[in-house]
Structure formats: structure tokens, C-alpha cells
Write an enzyme that holds these catalytic residues in place. Structure first.
Site, PDB file in Angstrom:
ATOM      1  N   LYS A 123       0.817  -1.210   0.000  1.00  0.00           N
ATOM      2  CA  LYS A 123       0.000   0.000   0.000  1.00  0.00           C
ATOM      3  C   LYS A 123       0.853   1.264   0.000  1.00  0.00           C
ATOM      4  O   LYS A 123       2.051   1.251   0.260  1.00  0.00           O
ATOM      5  CB  LYS A 123      -0.980  -0.021   1.178  1.00  0.00           C
ATOM      6  CG  LYS A 123      -2.105  -1.029   0.944  1.00  0.00           C
ATOM      7  CD  LYS A 123      -3.253  -0.896   1.900  1.00  0.00           C
ATOM      8  CE  LYS A 123      -4.396  -1.823   1.470  1.00  0.00           C
ATOM      9  NZ  LYS A 123      -5.522  -1.790   2.409  1.00  0.00           N
ATOM     10  N   ARG A 125      -3.552 -10.173   4.874  1.00  0.00           N
ATOM     11  CA  ARG A 125      -3.922 -10.224   3.453  1.00  0.00           C
ATOM     12  C   ARG A 125      -2.767  -9.658   2.634  1.00  0.00           C
ATOM     13  O   ARG A 125      -2.409  -8.489   2.803  1.00  0.00           O
ATOM     14  CB  ARG A 125      -5.205  -9.428   3.234  1.00  0.00           C
ATOM     15  CG  ARG A 125      -5.744  -9.442   1.812  1.00  0.00           C
ATOM     16  CD  ARG A 125      -7.066  -8.670   1.748  1.00  0.00           C
ATOM     17  NE  ARG A 125      -7.636  -8.681   0.406  1.00  0.00           N
ATOM     18  CZ  ARG A 125      -7.373  -7.764  -0.527  1.00  0.00           C
ATOM     19  NH1 ARG A 125      -6.553  -6.756  -0.259  1.00  0.00           N
ATOM     20  NH2 ARG A 125      -7.934  -7.853  -1.725  1.00  0.00           N
TER      21      ARG A 125
END
Length: 379
Positions: free
Chosen positions: A318, A353
Site C-alpha cells: 500500500k 492479506r
């Protein structure tokens, strides 16, 4: 507890709110049996509780309470803070039941890796790799399962900032053929969607888990579909359940605001008839949150265990990793992704995840080996 702190706790107003965060994790808890307790049914034991009280008329009150003194200490708490504290402590030591996911059972006595498989042309990290090629996508998923992923999360719509909404029919065409090919891959299959029709089609094709970035709020039918299916669901926090899940007005305190939102959403979903044991929560890193917001959440992961549900953390590749590492491009964020995943596991997160499954699985295995050695060490 000192008399001063006791008086402060008693003076807290009725509309104050208390939050419990397990801290003081021990490598070898067996040496201190009366001074620690197990975090859920995990491989982590904590010896202290960071207790924070937020009220409208005074600065936050923060105290550290040894686990050994907890039962006696909370007697001085004003009501209803005492009831809330008791409930949260019960959630911290709650035994999470396994999830039945077809051929795979997800037990929460150890952390799990969820592999990301995007069947999209525009996902921020791996968009376009598997579009229009179900066999290649399924093969990639099998590789993740072989590498140790317990869950494969399959999505047909990008939820990155600025992404276009995908018609549910197109989303179904993307994910269903892949799910059908993975019926016996050895991993549980999760469908990453916020649309009820996609949920129905994916579940019919063999998916075991619903992962909804809108926490079943985007589509008015999704709560009913999820409830009727009896399948586990991931409720993720995002500032908006509309077309753009990143749109919001900011936070007063991102940690407590996210916590309160998830707490209320859990209660609403349970009241609608959903089984509490089948709810997993995700604080939604990167969704409508600044770098400072994301780091605050990462530093307070353990607090979310007091919600009483298994916790999923998704920080892989991210933007915040790039922001912390000289603007490293998406395909050069492996180290940062593993660092965040490892931190999440150390804080008791049951699921991480990730895009980079083999590397993350190895990191988790090393962590697990160290934990096993710690709790079985002999004097």
C-alpha cells in the site's frame, strides 16, 4: 491502583468511553503463570492492559493495569465503564471457534496468510495480470495455496482511489470461472466484493467467505445474502459505503473512531440475525486514511481484539509503504509489506492479506517457530 487514579476513574462521566489494549507480551509466559493471560486462543500472552478513557470534558485518562490486578482494579471503575471493561476483557480472552470453509478449516490458534488474486485491469498493484484468462488466474491461486496461503481472496473490481465502478455482471464474469476452477485447491476461497449479486454467484460457484470493503452496507441486499448463506464475512471499515469508499471528512481520533464504527457495525449485523462467530473485522488500512492515520492504526492493532472478533490486516504494497521508503514503486514494496504483516502477527492478528504469499508465509513460519520455542522452553 493508586488512590489518585482510583478517584479519577470514579470521577469519569457517564458518557465517557473505555478502551482496552493488551500489552506487555511475553515470550515465555510459563515462567509467570499468575501474571499473564492468553490473548484469545492465539500463541500470544499479555501481562498488562493499557486502559484508556475518553470523555467530553477532560483529557484522556490512560493507565497500565497488570493482568494479575485486573479483577480487583475494575471494582473502582464507575458504571457503566465497569461493565464495558468487563465485556472487553472477556473479548480479549475469548476462544475464537474455527471456521468451516469446505475442505479447509480455518483455526484461530495460529495466524493465516490470505493471498490476493485480482481479476481486474486496474488494481493498483497487479491489475491486468489475470484478466480474461481464468486458467492462468486459477494457476496463480494454486501456486499461492501450495506456498502456504490458507485463504485466496478473489476480486473482480478495483477499490483503489479513483477506480471506476464495475457492473455486477462484468464482475461476475471475471470471478466465477476462477472460483469454479479452485474448488479443490486446498485453500478457502474468499470473494472480495460489495455487491449482493456477485456474492450470490461466487457462493454458488464454491466461495467460502465474503470479504466486503463496505461491511455489507454498499448494497442493500448484501446483508440478507450473507446471512442466508451462513458463510463467514469480513466487515471492513471505510469512511463511505458509496461509490468511492475513500471519501470522508477525516477523523477526530482515527483509532477510536474506527473502533467505534466497527463495534456498532458488528452489533447491527448480529441484530439482523448474522452469527457473531462468523464475523471477521478489518480496520481498512489505506481506505480514506492518511499516512498518520494508517500508522496510528498499525500501532494500535491489539486494541481491536477487544471487539471480540478475529482480526484481518491488509497493508500489502500500500501507498504508506512507498511514503515511508523513498517513494518505492508498488513492485518494490516487499520488505515493507513483510514488515507490516509481521507486526500485525506479533500483535495477534489472525489473518494477514498479502500479494507476496511465499515470502510472507516464510516470515510467519519463522515467527511461529520462535513462539513455539518460547512457550515450550525449559528452565
Amino acid at each position: 491502583m493508586s488512590a489518585t487514579i482510583s478517584e479519577e476513574m470514579e470521577a469519569c462521566s457517564a458518557d465517557s468511553k473505555i478502551y482496552l489494549k493488551p500489552v506487555g507480551f511475553l515470550d515465555s509466559p510459563q515462567y509467570f503463570d499468575d501474571n499473564n493471560t492468553r490473548l484469545n486462543n492465539s500463541l500470544i500472552w499479555f501481562s498488562q492492559i493499557e486502559c484508556s478513557v475518553f470523555g467530553p470534558l477532560k483529557p484522556a485518562l490512560r493507565i497500565l493495569i497488570p493482568v494479575a490486578e485486573w479483577a480487583e482494579t475494575i471494582k473502582s471503575f464507575a458504571e457503566p465503564l465497569q461493565q464495558s471493561a468487563q465485556k472487553q476483557f472477556s473479548n480479549l480472552v475469548r476462544h475464537h471457534e474455527p471456521l468451516d470453509c469446505g475442505e479447509r478449516t480455518i483455526r484461530f490458534d495460529q495466524p493465516h496468510v490470505m493471498g490476493i488474486l485480482n481479476i481486474t485491469p486496474d488494481s493498483f498493484s497487479d491489475g491486468g495480470q489475470h484478466v480474461d484468462d481464468p486458467q492462468a488466474a486459477a494457476s496463480a491461486a494454486v501456486d499461492m495455496a501450495v506456498a502456504g496461503a490458507s485463504i485466496i481472496d478473489i476480486g473482480g473490481e478495483s477499490t483503489r482511489p479513483g477506480a471506476e465502478t464495475v457492473w455486477e455482471g462484468d464482475e461476475i464474469k471475471r470471478v466465477v470461472p476462477v472460483i469454479e476452477k479452485l474448488a479443490h485447491c486446498g485453500a478457502a476461497i474468499s470473494v472480495d466484493t460489495r455487491k449482493a449479486a456477485v456474492m450470490e454467484a461466487a457462493l454458488a460457484a464454491g466461495a467460502h467467505i465474503i470479504n466486503d470493503v463496505s461491511a455489507l452496507l454498499h448494497d442493500k441486499r448484501s446483508l440478507e445474502v450473507a446471512g442466508v448463506s451462513g458463510r463467514p464475512v469480513v466487515l471492513m471499515h471505510a469512511p463511505s459505503s458509496g461509490k468511492n469508499p475513500h471519501k470522508g471528512d477525516g477523523y477526530g481520533n482515527v483509532v477510536t473512531d474506527t473502533y467505534d464504527w466497527l463495534e456498532q457495525r458488528i452489533e447491527d449485523v448480529v441484530k439482523a440475525g448474522f452469527e457473531r462467530e462468523k464475523i471477521i473485522v478489518d480496520p481498512g488500512l489505506g481506505f480514506g486514511k492518511s499516512l498518520a492515520d494508517n500508522l496510528a492504526l498499525m500501532n494500535n492493532i491489539a486494541l481491536f481484539h477487544s471487539l471480540g472478533q478475529p482480526l484481518l490486516i491488509g497493508a500489502s504494497r500500500k501507498r504508506m509503504i512507498g511514503a515511508l521508503s523513498k517513494e518505492a514503486p508498488v513492485d518494490q514494496r516487499l520488505g515493507g509489506s513483510i514488515a507490516f504483516a509481521h507486526h500485525a502477527v506479533q500483535q495477534g492478528s489472525q489473518i494477514v492479506r498479502v500479494h507476496d504469499v511465499p515470502e510472507t508465509v516464510q516470515a510467519v513460519q519463522i515467527w511461529r517457530g520462535m513462539r513455539d520455542a518460547g512457550v515450550t522452553a525449559k528452565v
